[in-house]
Design an enzyme around this catalytic site. Structure first.
Site, short mmCIF file in Angstrom:
data_model
loop_
_atom_site.label_atom_id
_atom_site.label_comp_id
_atom_site.label_asym_id
_atom_site.label_seq_id
_atom_site.Cartn_x
_atom_site.Cartn_y
_atom_site.Cartn_z
N GLU A 21 -14.09 13.79 9.85
CA GLU A 21 -14.94 13.63 8.66
C GLU A 21 -16.00 12.57 8.96
O GLU A 21 -15.67 11.44 9.31
CB GLU A 21 -14.10 13.19 7.47
CG GLU A 21 -14.90 12.90 6.21
CD GLU A 21 -14.06 12.28 5.10
OE1 GLU A 21 -14.65 11.60 4.24
OE2 GLU A 21 -12.82 12.47 5.11
N ARG A 65 -22.56 7.25 4.64
CA ARG A 65 -22.75 5.91 4.08
C ARG A 65 -23.97 5.21 4.67
O ARG A 65 -24.56 4.37 4.01
CB ARG A 65 -21.49 5.07 4.30
CG ARG A 65 -20.28 5.62 3.56
CD ARG A 65 -19.02 4.85 3.87
NE ARG A 65 -17.85 5.47 3.29
CZ ARG A 65 -16.59 5.13 3.56
NH1 ARG A 65 -16.36 4.16 4.44
NH2 ARG A 65 -15.58 5.76 3.00
N THR A 74 -18.02 11.36 1.61
CA THR A 74 -18.84 10.56 0.69
C THR A 74 -20.02 11.39 0.17
O THR A 74 -21.15 10.90 0.04
CB THR A 74 -19.35 9.25 1.34
OG1 THR A 74 -18.33 8.72 2.19
CG2 THR A 74 -19.66 8.20 0.28
N LYS A 77 -8.25 15.26 -2.38
CA LYS A 77 -8.08 13.95 -1.78
C LYS A 77 -7.40 13.03 -2.80
O LYS A 77 -7.63 13.16 -4.01
CB LYS A 77 -9.48 13.42 -1.41
CG LYS A 77 -9.55 12.04 -0.81
CD LYS A 77 -11.03 11.72 -0.52
CE LYS A 77 -11.22 10.35 0.06
NZ LYS A 77 -12.64 10.07 0.37
#
Length: 212
Positions: A41, A45, A69, A129
């Site tokens: 993953e 960010r 994210t 998640k």
């Protein structure tokens, strides 16, 4: 989703790559693959994170590359176009969930409460998640959620480490655990990719000691 599930069953750990430099991102992904982890993953960010993910995809190799994210529908569309094979979000956004379901793109939204898990279930999701895992009640909370939502499978992320990885993986409704401890900033920044490979191998050995 079938191949993704099979790989997660074989090695139930999803390492997070948080790197804005494309070359270091590719080298990190290759080091993880050498260590046996082929589902990764890339978290969005930093400013160059998307370019790093694209570089990993373009480099090829036997990897399933996801984007993490992801906060908006526009971002979901962007990473999908860039080659992301699954999407991870810190929370549950209906528009992203519906887009991924329509596109046949695996989606792992962050959930904490029973209400969020039930909302994900109602939207048609069966994998979510659990984030932030250590702050949201850890193994006891996840055990409680799994006892109610028996069709759901969880990917705990946030505070997962070698110390508690076996406890999470011992839960039958945990698909895999996400973790950033496999890609320490100092090792990546210093070009010590052998350390990343070693951490990947150690994590697999630890997982197999529980799952096998």
């Amino acid at each position: 989703m079938r191949e993704l599930n099979e790989r997660m069953q074989a090695a139930p750990i999803v390492p997070l790559i948080d790197e804005s430099d494309a070359d270091r991102a590719v080298a990190t992904a290759q080091a993880l693959q050498e260590g046996g982890l082929t589902v990764i993953e890339v978290v969005l960010r930093g400013e160059g994170a998307l370019e790093g993910m694209q570089a990993i995809v373009d480099a090829g190799g036997d990897l399933i590359v996801g984007a993490g994210t992801v906060l908006t529908l526009d971002q979901a569309r962007q990473v999908h176009a860039a080659g992301a094979q699954f999407i991870v979000s810190p929370g549950l956004v209906d528009d992203i969930a519906k887009y991924c379901l329509d596109e046949g793109l695996p989606f792992f939204p962050g959930t904490v409460t029973a209400g969020e898990v039930q909302r994900a279930y109602a939207l048609g999701l069966r994998e979510v998640k659990f984030f932030p895992a250590s702050l949201a009640g850890g193994v006891p909370m996840l055990r409680a959620l799994g006892s109610v939502f028996r069709e759901m499978r969880f990917m705990p992320t946030g505070g997962v480490s070698p110390a508690n990885l076996p406890d999470f993986l011992a839960l039958p409704h945990v698909l895999a655990c996400g973790g950033s401890w496999l890609t320490p900033n100092d090792a990546v920044a210093g070009g010590n990719f052998g350390a990343v490979t070693a951490l990947a191998r150690q994590a697999i050995d630890l997982a197999r000691s529980v799952r096998d």
